[in-house]
Design a protein around this motif. Structure first.
Motif, PDB file in Angstrom:
ATOM      1  N   GLN A 178       0.845  -0.997  -0.062  1.00  0.00           N
ATOM      2  CA  GLN A 178      -0.131  -0.253  -0.205  1.00  0.00           C
ATOM      3  C   GLN A 178       0.759   1.311  -0.072  1.00  0.00           C
ATOM      4  O   GLN A 178       0.425   2.251  -0.531  1.00  0.00           O
ATOM      5  CB  GLN A 178      -0.985  -0.099   1.257  1.00  0.00           C
ATOM      6  N   VAL A 179       1.937   1.122   0.715  1.00  0.00           N
ATOM      7  CA  VAL A 179       2.766   2.497   0.890  1.00  0.00           C
ATOM      8  C   VAL A 179       3.613   2.557  -0.582  1.00  0.00           C
ATOM      9  O   VAL A 179       3.647   3.691  -1.211  1.00  0.00           O
ATOM     10  CB  VAL A 179       3.921   2.170   1.883  1.00  0.00           C
ATOM     11  N   ALA A 180       3.860   1.492  -1.319  1.00  0.00           N
ATOM     12  CA  ALA A 180       4.556   1.619  -2.609  1.00  0.00           C
ATOM     13  C   ALA A 180       3.367   1.955  -3.764  1.00  0.00           C
ATOM     14  O   ALA A 180       3.755   2.995  -4.448  1.00  0.00           O
ATOM     15  CB  ALA A 180       5.209   0.392  -2.904  1.00  0.00           C
ATOM     16  N   LEU A 181       2.042   1.705  -3.569  1.00  0.00           N
ATOM     17  CA  LEU A 181       1.172   2.169  -4.442  1.00  0.00           C
ATOM     18  C   LEU A 181       1.081   3.839  -4.285  1.00  0.00           C
ATOM     19  O   LEU A 181       0.900   4.461  -5.187  1.00  0.00           O
ATOM     20  CB  LEU A 181      -0.078   1.429  -4.381  1.00  0.00           C
ATOM     21  N   ALA A 182       1.146   4.102  -2.878  1.00  0.00           N
ATOM     22  CA  ALA A 182       0.698   5.515  -2.737  1.00  0.00           C
ATOM     23  C   ALA A 182       1.823   6.308  -3.329  1.00  0.00           C
ATOM     24  O   ALA A 182       1.594   7.455  -3.974  1.00  0.00           O
ATOM     25  CB  ALA A 182       0.450   5.901  -1.371  1.00  0.00           C
ATOM     26  N   ILE A 183       3.155   6.057  -3.300  1.00  0.00           N
ATOM     27  CA  ILE A 183       4.399   6.530  -3.557  1.00  0.00           C
ATOM     28  C   ILE A 183       4.272   6.715  -5.137  1.00  0.00           C
ATOM     29  O   ILE A 183       4.312   7.702  -5.893  1.00  0.00           O
ATOM     30  CB  ILE A 183       5.647   5.996  -3.059  1.00  0.00           C
ATOM     31  N   SER A 184       3.833   5.502  -5.925  1.00  0.00           N
ATOM     32  CA  SER A 184       3.839   5.633  -7.202  1.00  0.00           C
ATOM     33  C   SER A 184       2.688   6.627  -7.926  1.00  0.00           C
ATOM     34  O   SER A 184       3.172   7.305  -8.788  1.00  0.00           O
ATOM     35  CB  SER A 184       3.359   4.112  -7.990  1.00  0.00           C
ATOM     36  N   ALA A 185       1.708   6.746  -7.239  1.00  0.00           N
ATOM     37  CA  ALA A 185       0.391   7.544  -7.612  1.00  0.00           C
ATOM     38  C   ALA A 185       1.117   9.100  -7.567  1.00  0.00           C
ATOM     39  O   ALA A 185       0.537   9.835  -8.338  1.00  0.00           O
ATOM     40  CB  ALA A 185      -0.756   7.242  -6.838  1.00  0.00           C
ATOM     41  N   LEU A 186       1.713   9.240  -6.416  1.00  0.00           N
ATOM     42  CA  LEU A 186       2.019  10.840  -6.190  1.00  0.00           C
ATOM     43  C   LEU A 186       3.037  11.080  -7.354  1.00  0.00           C
ATOM     44  O   LEU A 186       2.975  12.158  -8.105  1.00  0.00           O
ATOM     45  CB  LEU A 186       2.789  10.727  -4.756  1.00  0.00           C
ATOM     46  N   LEU A 187       4.046  10.183  -7.772  1.00  0.00           N
ATOM     47  CA  LEU A 187       4.940  10.436  -8.795  1.00  0.00           C
ATOM     48  C   LEU A 187       4.176  10.598 -10.147  1.00  0.00           C
ATOM     49  O   LEU A 187       4.468  11.642 -10.790  1.00  0.00           O
ATOM     50  CB  LEU A 187       6.067   9.290  -9.014  1.00  0.00           C
TER      51      LEU A 187
END
Length: 582
Positions: free
Chosen positions: A560-569
């Protein structure tokens, strides 16, 4: 308990034109306590009327060289051997000096008598040449310990032996046990030629204090008409150190071994409570000390091996090693524990020869592995504890030679301890032990099986520890069961730990595989290096887990943390494209 000595030295010129007596005492440095004390008295021979000083030079150099060099000899030299070799070199130098004529063309006469005593552990060793003397006052009885090398006739009186007189040195040697309260005395002939033996004994008994006794003897000798220099050196034994190697070796030679003791038997205040082990050479018994009620372990030779001098010497060496490790610097131990089972010094008045160890409840690693393998944390704790113990052992110049699961013990107190120093090598190990190819074949490094074989060294212990860790994690031996003729088994690297035990992390896998590598050049060089690698491994694992636990709130997973970082980028990239100037 430490060795305590009170010394007194008195030397008076008397009617001679110069004082050609010389005496001294040398105490050991703090790191040489086990080597003991040494004292010597020399009486320079005055040849021509008035003399030319050669006798004084011979007396001074003989005493000073002995005191200076005594603590520098190899640690494995017997005390009598050390005295003999040091005085032999001095005799050769004096004899060579006397072969050359003096400045006036006259023959040189650098000759001296000498009596030396070395005090080590609970024993003394004497070396003597000439007509100076050594005495022992014990329990009110005064005993002369030396015999004069002097010819007495009506028309002639002269020395038959002296340092510098002959190319070949012939010393008288003797040795004995020391006791608290003993008083040793060295005298020149200016004292004992003027005083009768009974007068010397009376003065020794009646005069408290070593210095007061020495003064009383020389003063009485001159008052009695002594025509020579009068010198007395008094040594009072105030307290004794623990037994040294020579003491234990002497006990091993002289005391009988216990018989086939059964449960309930009493030996020197210990009552046997159980038979623990019998390996065909030694018996290990559990016993209770009647005075204190504590449990101890008694190790002794089996009746069939009780008269074997080599086995007796090896058991004496094991006791000495245990006592020596107990005195190791505390900064090298873990929590004040040396990592070895503490051995007790033989009690005064012991009637039989055996070893007494602390008793620790618990199990050996061999017993633990019979129930199941160790997990990663347990294996790392085992490796760190044993590596620390081996570091202590190797720093003392000792090689264990038999590290294996049966010799590693986990006590009820949670401490790992290394057992059985019976085949360990040290500078004082008997010759029979050096010739013995000791150890358990499957834990012996390949270099000891090659032709010609290399001797066991510190690396041998580290390889054995690596094999033990491999076995504790996988249940297998890295090279299988080894026999001395199966060098071919070492032609291929063993299967990795992680292949046999997938739960083992790769850093631990690499560490163990490095420890058991075929090529000695790729293994750990020292126990400290292996210990540091284990400590770094443990330190790296713990903080990583702690950081992960703190970084993620409850209910949030890593993906979930990795998905949030990817969406922000992705949002940042879209904004940049939209607002990019045309």
């Amino acid at each position: 308990m430490r060795f305590e000595l009170d010394t007194g030295l008195s030397s008076q010129q008397g009617k001679r034109p110069r004082n050609e007596d010389f005496a001294g005492v040398q105490a050991p440095a703090a790191h040489e306590v086990e080597r003991g004390w040494v004292a010597a008295l020399a009486d320079g021979v005055n040849g021509a009327e008035g003399g030319n000083g050669d006798g004084l030079m011979a007396a001074q150099t003989s005493v000073m060289s002995l005191l200076r060099d005594f603590h520098g000899v190899p640690a494995d030299w017997d005390t009598s051997v050390a005295l003999d070799r040091l005085l032999g070199h001095q005799n050769a130098w004096l004899a060579s000096h006397n072969r050359r004529p003096g400045p006036d063309g006259q023959p040189r006469e650098a000759l001296t008598t000498l009596t030396a005593v070395a005090l080590r552990g609970r024993r003394y060793a004497l070396a003597h040449i000439g007509d100076s003397r050594a005495w022992l006052l014990r329990d009110g009885q005064c005993l002369l310990l030396t015999q004069d090398h002097r010819m007495e006739r009506r028309d002639f009186a002269g020395l038959t032996r002296a340092l510098g007189l002959d190319e070949a040195l012939r010393l008288d040697h003797s040795a004995g046990e020391l006791k608290v309260g003993d008083r040793l005395l060295l005298t020149s002939d200016g004292v004992h030629d003027a005083l009768r033996s009974r007068q010397i004994a009376d003065l020794l008994r009646a005069t408290p204090g070593a210095q007061a006794a020495a003064d009383a003897l020389t003063t009485a000798a001159l008052a009695a008409g002594s025509a020579d220099n009068a010198t007395a050196l008094v040594l009072d034994i105030r307290d004794l150190a623990g037994p040294g190697f020579d003491d234990l070796a002497a006990l091993g030679r002289t005391l009988p071994s216990p018989g086939q003791l059964g449960v309930g038997a009493v030996l020197d205040g210990y009552q046997v409570t159980a038979l623990v082990a019998d390996n065909g050479v030694h018996r290990l018994l559990q016993a209770r000390e009647l005075a204190s009620g504590r449990l101890v372990a008694l190790k002794m030779l089996r009746p069939g091996r009780a008269d074997d001098p080599e086995e007796r010497a090896m058991l004496a060496h094991e006791i000495w090693l245990g006592l020596r490790l107990a005195e190791a610097p505390r900064h090298r131990r873990r929590g004040g524990d040396s990592g070895f089972v503490r051995v007790h010094p033989p009690a005064y008045g012991a009637t039989h020869f055996y070893a007494v160890f602390d008793w620790h409840g618990g199990q050996t690693l061999e017993q633990l592995l019979a129930k199941g393998l160790l997990d990663v944390a347990q294996a790392q704790a085992l490796g760190g504890a044993v590596a620390r113990s081996l570091s202590l052992l190797h720093a003392a110049g000792v090689i264990h030679r038999d590290i294996k699961p049966a010799n590693l013990h986990l006590g009820d107190d949670g401490q790992w301890r290394v057992l059985d120093l019976g085949v360990a090598l040290s500078p004082r190990a008997p010759a029979s032990m050096r010739e013995l190819h000791a150890g358990t074949p499957s834990y012996i490094n390949p270099e000891q099986w090659q032709d010609p074989p290399l001797p066991a060294d510190a690396g041998s212990d580290l390889f054995a520890l690596g094999v033990t860790l491999y076995q504790a994690l996988t249940g297998r031996l890295p090279y299988g069961e080894i026999e001395p003729y199966q060098l071919a088994r070492y032609r291929r690297e063993p299967a990795s730990v992680s292949r046999l035990q997938p739960s083992a992390p790769m850093p631990l896998d690499r560490l163990v595989m490095k420890a058991v590598a075929r090529d000695a050049r790729t293994r750990f060089e020292t126990a400290d290096e292996l210990l540091l690698a284990l400590e770094r491994l443990a330190a790296r694992d713990q903080p990583a887990a702690a950081r992960a636990a703190r970084a993620l709130p409850d209910g949030v997973s890593g993906w979930q943390v990795a998905l949030a970082i990817s969406a922000l980028l992705n949002l940042l990239l879209i904004a940049w494209l939209v607002f990019l100037p045309r």
